[in-house]
Motif scaffolding. Structure first.
Motif, PDB file in Angstrom:
ATOM      1  N   ARG A   1       0.857  -1.190   0.000  1.00  0.00           N
ATOM      2  CA  ARG A   1       0.000   0.000   0.000  1.00  0.00           C
ATOM      3  C   ARG A   1       0.892   1.239   0.000  1.00  0.00           C
ATOM      4  N   VAL A   2       0.617   2.141  -0.950  1.00  0.00           N
ATOM      5  CA  VAL A   2       1.505   3.273  -1.204  1.00  0.00           C
ATOM      6  C   VAL A   2       0.746   4.592  -1.128  1.00  0.00           C
ATOM      7  N   VAL A   3       1.400   5.615  -0.547  1.00  0.00           N
ATOM      8  CA  VAL A   3       0.911   6.994  -0.605  1.00  0.00           C
ATOM      9  C   VAL A   3       1.900   7.793  -1.445  1.00  0.00           C
ATOM     10  N   LEU A   4       1.382   8.638  -2.348  1.00  0.00           N
ATOM     11  CA  LEU A   4       2.205   9.479  -3.205  1.00  0.00           C
ATOM     12  C   LEU A   4       2.093  10.936  -2.797  1.00  0.00           C
ATOM     13  N   ALA A   5       3.240  11.640  -2.747  1.00  0.00           N
ATOM     14  CA  ALA A   5       3.222  13.066  -2.409  1.00  0.00           C
ATOM     15  C   ALA A   5       4.100  13.843  -3.380  1.00  0.00           C
ATOM     16  N   ASP A   6       3.470  14.660  -4.208  1.00  0.00           N
ATOM     17  CA  ASP A   6       4.182  15.508  -5.166  1.00  0.00           C
ATOM     18  C   ASP A   6       3.193  16.579  -5.617  1.00  0.00           C
ATOM     19  N   ASP A   7       3.660  17.815  -5.782  1.00  0.00           N
ATOM     20  CA  ASP A   7       2.722  18.863  -6.193  1.00  0.00           C
ATOM     21  C   ASP A   7       2.401  18.792  -7.679  1.00  0.00           C
ATOM     22  N   SER A   8       3.110  17.921  -8.414  1.00  0.00           N
ATOM     23  CA  SER A   8       2.813  17.727  -9.835  1.00  0.00           C
ATOM     24  C   SER A   8       1.754  16.633  -9.978  1.00  0.00           C
ATOM     25  N   VAL A   9       0.542  17.026 -10.349  1.00  0.00           N
ATOM     26  CA  VAL A   9      -0.537  16.051 -10.540  1.00  0.00           C
ATOM     27  C   VAL A   9      -0.170  15.079 -11.654  1.00  0.00           C
ATOM     28  N   LEU A  10       0.480  15.580 -12.693  1.00  0.00           N
ATOM     29  CA  LEU A  10       0.851  14.749 -13.830  1.00  0.00           C
ATOM     30  C   LEU A  10       1.803  13.635 -13.397  1.00  0.00           C
ATOM     31  N   LEU A  11       2.813  13.991 -12.574  1.00  0.00           N
ATOM     32  CA  LEU A  11       3.758  12.983 -12.112  1.00  0.00           C
ATOM     33  C   LEU A  11       3.069  11.968 -11.204  1.00  0.00           C
ATOM     34  N   ARG A  12       2.206  12.462 -10.323  1.00  0.00           N
ATOM     35  CA  ARG A  12       1.496  11.544  -9.423  1.00  0.00           C
ATOM     36  C   ARG A  12       0.660  10.550 -10.214  1.00  0.00           C
ATOM     37  N   GLU A  13      -0.058  11.042 -11.215  1.00  0.00           N
ATOM     38  CA  GLU A  13      -0.903  10.158 -11.997  1.00  0.00           C
ATOM     39  C   GLU A  13      -0.076   9.137 -12.780  1.00  0.00           C
ATOM     40  N   GLY A  14       1.090   9.590 -13.253  1.00  0.00           N
ATOM     41  CA  GLY A  14       1.967   8.678 -13.979  1.00  0.00           C
ATOM     42  C   GLY A  14       2.468   7.549 -13.081  1.00  0.00           C
ATOM     43  N   ILE A  15       2.883   7.907 -11.850  1.00  0.00           N
ATOM     44  CA  ILE A  15       3.370   6.891 -10.921  1.00  0.00           C
ATOM     45  C   ILE A  15       2.226   5.989 -10.469  1.00  0.00           C
ATOM     46  N   ARG A  16       1.048   6.589 -10.248  1.00  0.00           N
ATOM     47  CA  ARG A  16      -0.113   5.781  -9.846  1.00  0.00           C
ATOM     48  C   ARG A  16      -0.419   4.726 -10.919  1.00  0.00           C
ATOM     49  N   SER A  17      -0.411   5.136 -12.179  1.00  0.00           N
ATOM     50  CA  SER A  17      -0.689   4.206 -13.260  1.00  0.00           C
ATOM     51  C   SER A  17       0.367   3.111 -13.321  1.00  0.00           C
ATOM     52  N   LEU A  18       1.629   3.510 -13.171  1.00  0.00           N
ATOM     53  CA  LEU A  18       2.731   2.553 -13.209  1.00  0.00           C
ATOM     54  C   LEU A  18       2.595   1.524 -12.086  1.00  0.00           C
ATOM     55  N   LEU A  19       2.312   1.998 -10.873  1.00  0.00           N
ATOM     56  CA  LEU A  19       2.192   1.098  -9.725  1.00  0.00           C
ATOM     57  C   LEU A  19       0.985   0.176  -9.870  1.00  0.00           C
ATOM     58  N   GLY A  20      -0.106   0.727 -10.397  1.00  0.00           N
ATOM     59  CA  GLY A  20      -1.293  -0.093 -10.615  1.00  0.00           C
ATOM     60  C   GLY A  20      -1.026  -1.229 -11.581  1.00  0.00           C
ATOM     61  N   ASP A  21      -0.270  -0.934 -12.635  1.00  0.00           N
ATOM     62  CA  ASP A  21       0.074  -1.966 -13.616  1.00  0.00           C
ATOM     63  C   ASP A  21       0.920  -3.066 -12.992  1.00  0.00           C
ATOM     64  N   GLU A  22       1.651  -2.721 -11.913  1.00  0.00           N
ATOM     65  CA  GLU A  22       2.512  -3.692 -11.241  1.00  0.00           C
ATOM     66  C   GLU A  22       1.812  -4.363 -10.052  1.00  0.00           C
ATOM     67  N   GLY A  23       0.513  -4.077  -9.896  1.00  0.00           N
ATOM     68  CA  GLY A  23      -0.255  -4.719  -8.847  1.00  0.00           C
ATOM     69  C   GLY A  23      -0.120  -4.100  -7.471  1.00  0.00           C
ATOM     70  N   LEU A  24       0.387  -2.858  -7.404  1.00  0.00           N
ATOM     71  CA  LEU A  24       0.517  -2.162  -6.124  1.00  0.00           C
ATOM     72  C   LEU A  24      -0.651  -1.199  -5.950  1.00  0.00           C
ATOM     73  N   GLU A  25      -1.069  -0.989  -4.711  1.00  0.00           N
ATOM     74  CA  GLU A  25      -2.244  -0.168  -4.432  1.00  0.00           C
ATOM     75  C   GLU A  25      -1.846   1.215  -3.924  1.00  0.00           C
ATOM     76  N   VAL A  26      -2.264   2.248  -4.639  1.00  0.00           N
ATOM     77  CA  VAL A  26      -2.062   3.624  -4.178  1.00  0.00           C
ATOM     78  C   VAL A  26      -3.276   4.011  -3.339  1.00  0.00           C
ATOM     79  N   VAL A  27      -3.064   4.207  -2.031  1.00  0.00           N
ATOM     80  CA  VAL A  27      -4.190   4.462  -1.125  1.00  0.00           C
ATOM     81  C   VAL A  27      -4.426   5.945  -0.879  1.00  0.00           C
ATOM     82  N   GLY A  28      -3.577   6.802  -1.450  1.00  0.00           N
ATOM     83  CA  GLY A  28      -3.795   8.235  -1.282  1.00  0.00           C
ATOM     84  C   GLY A  28      -2.757   9.050  -2.013  1.00  0.00           C
ATOM     85  N   GLU A  29      -3.114  10.284  -2.360  1.00  0.00           N
ATOM     86  CA  GLU A  29      -2.207  11.212  -3.032  1.00  0.00           C
ATOM     87  C   GLU A  29      -2.258  12.558  -2.335  1.00  0.00           C
ATOM     88  N   ALA A  30      -1.090  13.204  -2.235  1.00  0.00           N
ATOM     89  CA  ALA A  30      -1.013  14.505  -1.570  1.00  0.00           C
ATOM     90  C   ALA A  30      -0.222  15.481  -2.430  1.00  0.00           C
TER      91      ALA A  30
END
Length: 218
Positions: A2-31
């Motif tokens: 379970r992962v939380v992402l923190a970056d003020d760049s929405v684009l970067l957060r969404e990119g990492i979220r998509s990448l992690l999802g493809d690898e079967g990891l769960e993003v439980v929150g973004e900041a």
């Protein structure tokens, strides 16, 4: 994981979220800032927080301060720091309080998906990882005076640099084309030359890495 992402760049957060999802990891929150990150960690208790060093409002050390708070108040949550630039002084500052469950990567490294996912797992499992660019920069700096680390051979320095990246003995051997027993012999020699007497193996590895970083920091 379970992962939380923190970056003020929405684009970067969404990119990492998509990448992690493809690898079967769960993003439980973004900041988008440190305050929101700490609230999310308190609420979700993730396995790991992926944190940009520079976030609003000053874009200086908000991520570092948030990482320090997480490691103090939520020690079960590991932290992987991301940075646009090599900022070795911040690595040293955090490592002095223990390297377990802590990673530091340049953002460019995220593009190497296998390496990024491997680093996430390693740090979430309580290991450590320091970007090779940071290690290379420290190793290449000249310094006056003689120190114990100056007695290390070229091969021992290579082994220590890979230790600083959080590599296991097997991974070090694979990178340097050495057998595990040879790697173990080099590490014993490193401990001896640095005056690191018998203690738990993980603790001595951290102390050796700290010696390496301190000797090569400004």
């Amino acid at each position: 994981m379970r992962v939380v992402l923190a970056d003020d760049s929405v684009l970067l957060r969404e990119g990492i979220r998509s990448l992690l999802g493809d690898e079967g990891l769960e993003v439980v929150g973004e900041a988008g800032d440190a305050s929101e990150l700490l609230t999310l960690v308190a609420q979700t208790r993730p396995d790991i927080a992926v944190v940009d060093i520079r976030m609003p409002p000053t874009h200086t050390v908000e991520g570092i301060e948030a990482a320090r708070t997480i490691r103090s108040e939520f020690p079960e949550t590991s932290v992987l720091l991301l940075s646009q630039y090599v900022e070795s002084e911040y690595v040293m500052d955090l490592l002095t309080n223990g390297a377990g469950g802590l990673g530091y990567l340049l953002k460019d490294r995220v593009a190497d998906i296998d390496e990024f996912i491997d680093t996430l797992h390693r740090v979430a499992d309580g290991g450590s990882a320091i970007d090779p660019s940071v290690v290379s920069r420290m190793v290449s700096r000249p310094h006056p005076g003689k120190r114990p680390i100056d007695d290390l051979s070229t091969r021992e320095r290579e082994v220590l640099a890979l230790m600083a990246e959080g590599r296991s003995n097997r991974a070090i051997g694979a990178t340097l084309f050495l057998g595990e027993r040879t790697v173990e012999a080099h590490i014993r020699s490193i401990f001896l030359k640095l005056g690191l007497h018998p203690e738990p193996e993980d603790h001595r590895r951290v102390l050796a890495v700290l010696e390496h970083l301190e000797a090569n920091a400004t």
